[in-house]
Design a protein around this motif. Sequence first.
Motif, PDB file in Angstrom:
ATOM      1  N   ASN A 186       0.820  -1.216   0.000  1.00  0.00           N
ATOM      2  CA  ASN A 186       0.000   0.000   0.000  1.00  0.00           C
ATOM      3  C   ASN A 186       0.852   1.265   0.000  1.00  0.00           C
ATOM      4  O   ASN A 186       0.355   2.356  -0.304  1.00  0.00           O
ATOM      5  CB  ASN A 186      -0.973   0.002   1.182  1.00  0.00           C
ATOM      6  CG  ASN A 186      -0.276   0.049   2.526  1.00  0.00           C
ATOM      7  OD1 ASN A 186       0.898  -0.277   2.640  1.00  0.00           O
ATOM      8  ND2 ASN A 186      -1.010   0.457   3.544  1.00  0.00           N
ATOM      9  N   ARG A 193      -0.470   8.747  -4.743  1.00  0.00           N
ATOM     10  CA  ARG A 193      -1.370   9.858  -4.415  1.00  0.00           C
ATOM     11  C   ARG A 193      -0.590  11.153  -4.218  1.00  0.00           C
ATOM     12  O   ARG A 193      -1.087  12.237  -4.549  1.00  0.00           O
ATOM     13  CB  ARG A 193      -2.182   9.521  -3.164  1.00  0.00           C
ATOM     14  CG  ARG A 193      -3.166   8.380  -3.380  1.00  0.00           C
ATOM     15  CD  ARG A 193      -3.906   8.036  -2.087  1.00  0.00           C
ATOM     16  NE  ARG A 193      -4.585   6.761  -2.210  1.00  0.00           N
ATOM     17  CZ  ARG A 193      -5.747   6.562  -2.815  1.00  0.00           C
ATOM     18  NH1 ARG A 193      -6.369   7.582  -3.370  1.00  0.00           N
ATOM     19  NH2 ARG A 193      -6.294   5.362  -2.872  1.00  0.00           N
ATOM     20  N   GLU A 292     -16.198  -0.430   1.678  1.00  0.00           N
ATOM     21  CA  GLU A 292     -15.491   0.132   0.529  1.00  0.00           C
ATOM     22  C   GLU A 292     -15.909  -0.561  -0.759  1.00  0.00           C
ATOM     23  O   GLU A 292     -15.996   0.078  -1.815  1.00  0.00           O
ATOM     24  CB  GLU A 292     -13.974   0.006   0.729  1.00  0.00           C
ATOM     25  CG  GLU A 292     -13.132   0.626  -0.372  1.00  0.00           C
ATOM     26  CD  GLU A 292     -13.206   2.144  -0.442  1.00  0.00           C
ATOM     27  OE1 GLU A 292     -12.447   2.743  -1.216  1.00  0.00           O
ATOM     28  OE2 GLU A 292     -14.025   2.750   0.287  1.00  0.00           O
ATOM     29  N   ARG A 295     -19.077   1.131  -1.848  1.00  0.00           N
ATOM     30  CA  ARG A 295     -18.832   2.488  -2.327  1.00  0.00           C
ATOM     31  C   ARG A 295     -18.218   2.469  -3.727  1.00  0.00           C
ATOM     32  O   ARG A 295     -18.622   3.236  -4.612  1.00  0.00           O
ATOM     33  CB  ARG A 295     -17.899   3.239  -1.363  1.00  0.00           C
ATOM     34  CG  ARG A 295     -17.706   4.716  -1.727  1.00  0.00           C
ATOM     35  CD  ARG A 295     -16.644   5.373  -0.878  1.00  0.00           C
ATOM     36  NE  ARG A 295     -15.298   4.954  -1.254  1.00  0.00           N
ATOM     37  CZ  ARG A 295     -14.611   5.484  -2.276  1.00  0.00           C
ATOM     38  NH1 ARG A 295     -15.149   6.430  -3.028  1.00  0.00           N
ATOM     39  NH2 ARG A 295     -13.392   5.073  -2.530  1.00  0.00           N
ATOM     40  N   LEU A 296     -17.251   1.602  -3.934  1.00  0.00           N
ATOM     41  CA  LEU A 296     -16.590   1.538  -5.232  1.00  0.00           C
ATOM     42  C   LEU A 296     -17.552   1.082  -6.320  1.00  0.00           C
ATOM     43  O   LEU A 296     -17.516   1.590  -7.447  1.00  0.00           O
ATOM     44  CB  LEU A 296     -15.383   0.596  -5.156  1.00  0.00           C
ATOM     45  CG  LEU A 296     -14.202   1.094  -4.328  1.00  0.00           C
ATOM     46  CD1 LEU A 296     -13.147   0.000  -4.194  1.00  0.00           C
ATOM     47  CD2 LEU A 296     -13.600   2.352  -4.944  1.00  0.00           C
ATOM     48  N   GLU A 299     -19.548   4.016  -7.325  1.00  0.00           N
ATOM     49  CA  GLU A 299     -18.758   4.944  -8.139  1.00  0.00           C
ATOM     50  C   GLU A 299     -18.585   4.413  -9.569  1.00  0.00           C
ATOM     51  O   GLU A 299     -18.626   5.168 -10.542  1.00  0.00           O
ATOM     52  CB  GLU A 299     -17.391   5.179  -7.497  1.00  0.00           C
ATOM     53  CG  GLU A 299     -17.429   6.057  -6.266  1.00  0.00           C
ATOM     54  CD  GLU A 299     -17.885   7.470  -6.601  1.00  0.00           C
ATOM     55  OE1 GLU A 299     -17.050   8.262  -7.083  1.00  0.00           O
ATOM     56  OE2 GLU A 299     -19.076   7.780  -6.406  1.00  0.00           O
ATOM     57  N   ALA A 351      -9.567   9.623  -8.634  1.00  0.00           N
ATOM     58  CA  ALA A 351      -9.580   9.036  -7.293  1.00  0.00           C
ATOM     59  C   ALA A 351     -10.154   7.629  -7.336  1.00  0.00           C
ATOM     60  O   ALA A 351      -9.674   6.728  -6.643  1.00  0.00           O
ATOM     61  CB  ALA A 351     -10.391   9.917  -6.350  1.00  0.00           C
ATOM     62  N   LEU A 352     -11.177   7.429  -8.176  1.00  0.00           N
ATOM     63  CA  LEU A 352     -11.790   6.105  -8.304  1.00  0.00           C
ATOM     64  C   LEU A 352     -10.775   5.071  -8.776  1.00  0.00           C
ATOM     65  O   LEU A 352     -10.703   3.963  -8.228  1.00  0.00           O
ATOM     66  CB  LEU A 352     -12.970   6.167  -9.274  1.00  0.00           C
ATOM     67  CG  LEU A 352     -13.606   4.835  -9.674  1.00  0.00           C
ATOM     68  CD1 LEU A 352     -14.110   4.078  -8.452  1.00  0.00           C
ATOM     69  CD2 LEU A 352     -14.736   5.068 -10.675  1.00  0.00           C
ATOM     70  N   ASP A 355      -8.367   4.407  -5.989  1.00  0.00           N
ATOM     71  CA  ASP A 355      -9.031   3.699  -4.893  1.00  0.00           C
ATOM     72  C   ASP A 355      -9.288   2.242  -5.237  1.00  0.00           C
ATOM     73  O   ASP A 355      -9.050   1.342  -4.420  1.00  0.00           O
ATOM     74  CB  ASP A 355     -10.353   4.387  -4.553  1.00  0.00           C
ATOM     75  CG  ASP A 355     -10.174   5.736  -3.888  1.00  0.00           C
ATOM     76  OD1 ASP A 355      -9.038   6.044  -3.471  1.00  0.00           O
ATOM     77  OD2 ASP A 355     -11.161   6.489  -3.793  1.00  0.00           O
ATOM     78  N   GLU A 358      -5.995   0.217  -5.365  1.00  0.00           N
ATOM     79  CA  GLU A 358      -5.446  -0.018  -4.020  1.00  0.00           C
ATOM     80  C   GLU A 358      -6.306  -1.010  -3.252  1.00  0.00           C
ATOM     81  O   GLU A 358      -5.793  -1.950  -2.634  1.00  0.00           O
ATOM     82  CB  GLU A 358      -5.347   1.292  -3.247  1.00  0.00           C
ATOM     83  CG  GLU A 358      -4.784   1.098  -1.848  1.00  0.00           C
ATOM     84  CD  GLU A 358      -4.564   2.401  -1.104  1.00  0.00           C
ATOM     85  OE1 GLU A 358      -3.911   2.359  -0.041  1.00  0.00           O
ATOM     86  OE2 GLU A 358      -5.031   3.452  -1.584  1.00  0.00           O
ATOM     87  N   TRP A 359      -7.614  -0.823  -3.305  1.00  0.00           N
ATOM     88  CA  TRP A 359      -8.518  -1.726  -2.592  1.00  0.00           C
ATOM     89  C   TRP A 359      -8.391  -3.155  -3.107  1.00  0.00           C
ATOM     90  O   TRP A 359      -8.422  -4.111  -2.333  1.00  0.00           O
ATOM     91  CB  TRP A 359      -9.946  -1.223  -2.763  1.00  0.00           C
ATOM     92  CG  TRP A 359     -10.997  -2.204  -2.383  1.00  0.00           C
ATOM     93  CD1 TRP A 359     -11.490  -2.443  -1.137  1.00  0.00           C
ATOM     94  CD2 TRP A 359     -11.678  -3.110  -3.264  1.00  0.00           C
ATOM     95  NE1 TRP A 359     -12.448  -3.435  -1.178  1.00  0.00           N
ATOM     96  CE2 TRP A 359     -12.576  -3.861  -2.477  1.00  0.00           C
ATOM     97  CE3 TRP A 359     -11.618  -3.349  -4.630  1.00  0.00           C
ATOM     98  CZ2 TRP A 359     -13.406  -4.839  -3.024  1.00  0.00           C
ATOM     99  CZ3 TRP A 359     -12.436  -4.315  -5.181  1.00  0.00           C
ATOM    100  CH2 TRP A 359     -13.320  -5.048  -4.378  1.00  0.00           C
ATOM    101  N   GLY A 363      -7.215  -4.178   0.136  1.00  0.00           N
ATOM    102  CA  GLY A 363      -8.461  -3.828   0.791  1.00  0.00           C
ATOM    103  C   GLY A 363      -8.821  -4.695   1.977  1.00  0.00           C
ATOM    104  O   GLY A 363      -8.335  -5.822   2.146  1.00  0.00           O
TER     105      GLY A 363
END
Length: 509
Positions: A186, A193, A292, A295-296, A299, A351-352, A355, A358-359, A363
């Motif tokens: 990570n 970022r 998460e 949420r993803l 998105e 950002a998506l 994210d 990374e997730w 995650g």
Amino acid sequence: MAPLYLSPKELHPSTIMRPIGDCHLGTETELKLELSADAADTLLGSGLLGEPVSVEPLTSIYFDTPDHQVWQGGYSLRIRSVGEAHIQTVKATGPNNAIFARSEWEAPVTGNTPVIDYSTPLKAELDIDATAPIPQFSTSVKRHRWNVDQDGSKIEVALDTGLVVAGDRQTQIRELELELKDGKPNALFVLARRIEAIVPIHFGVASKAERGYRLLGEQTTAYKAEAVHLDRELRVSASFQIIAEACLRQFRLNESILLDRANPSALHQARVSLRRLRSAFSLYKAVLVDAESRRLKDELKWLTGVLGTARNIDVLIARAGSSDIRVRLLEARDSAYDDVLNALYSSRAKALMLDVNEWLRCGEYLTLSETTEIRNGPVVDFAIETLDRHRKKLKKRGKSLVEADDEHRHEARKAAKKLRYACEFLSSLFTSKQAERRYAKFIKSMEELQDELGLLNDMATAPTVVHELELDSHPDAEPLVAVGNREKLLNAAQSSLDDLMERKRFWRG
């Protein structure tokens, strides 16, 4: 004497580099980012990474047989010149490749002559003749290199700027690679970022080798989904990661085209890739129970919707012919494509992508105690249960298609699409001759059903799209909404569904 070779399926991203004879075998854990020319200059002048530990020219020659056996076999072969030194590297590509970690075999050689022996899969797996590989294309870059300590993790950062050259064709390279040397994965995203806060970045999914082979062949206008290859020994969570990476790769390849020019085919395939990824989230919902994940998925739905608006107009344009209404549609499409570009360049979309990548690798879903059993379970059992469940769902929702209303037919269409994607994602787990024959017949029936349900969906949604564009009263609007004989399509869809349900399941013996 046994060959000094391990196949990529025996490796894992956590494998550390270790020597095998004079050859080093291991996996790279890295992020590849793409920059614009201005972004590369800005980053170099920002001081974010400090002073580079080295700045050097690198020249690489890529080799293959005349009929590209190396590349088609899932590998690339290059010799890189650094001063007087020559390093040969074999890298896994295609089904052996990943966004986040790749297997590679590296060894010093004398001059620009490849060494083909059992220290790499080129001999052990592909049986390439030692004298067969010849030069195909070359890369010439200036590499700035830094060693960065990010939260206790050691990361090597390399910025390559230069060219890939194949005959009279060439393309520019502006790549930033973040390679984890020691520490936690990570940390790569933390550093990414920090860089993204200074310059725009996009995830890179095309290697230098891939760029070179593209120059050798026809230039594509869009990228369809590539076959997903899953090993039967995988855990369920690892199979999801492979599937999701394949979807993200397809998206990025098509996004790169869209950022350069309006292209209906690339937009369609970019949207397909996001829909496939969202379907993968649904197929693996028993594993993805963290906040998460939800949420993803939301998105991804947002971004899919932005692309969908432009895609709906493209579909209407294809039906409009040369009528006057076409001009109005082209104007509407220009506006919709502006919305697509604004979305893709937005901080929300960037950002998506950070994210979700990374997730995917780091995650919380990978460590939740309530999903341990299914997450670490055998992928074959999971695949059989998943395919059975979605076939049953389609059978239930597809009852009486002729009598059902548009909403219920739309639900049947979504169920068919999810089953189709599940088949494509998981079919490589069932490789017997019988399974392959059954799969071919099953997919053919699915394609016919989806085509017919798709036309019925267009028939239902086209009036809404035309209304939203305020074209209801246009004299040329009728061909846009009259896409076929409704009764004939309904009967055909019901027949295709009945035929599909009679097909033997390729995942069952």
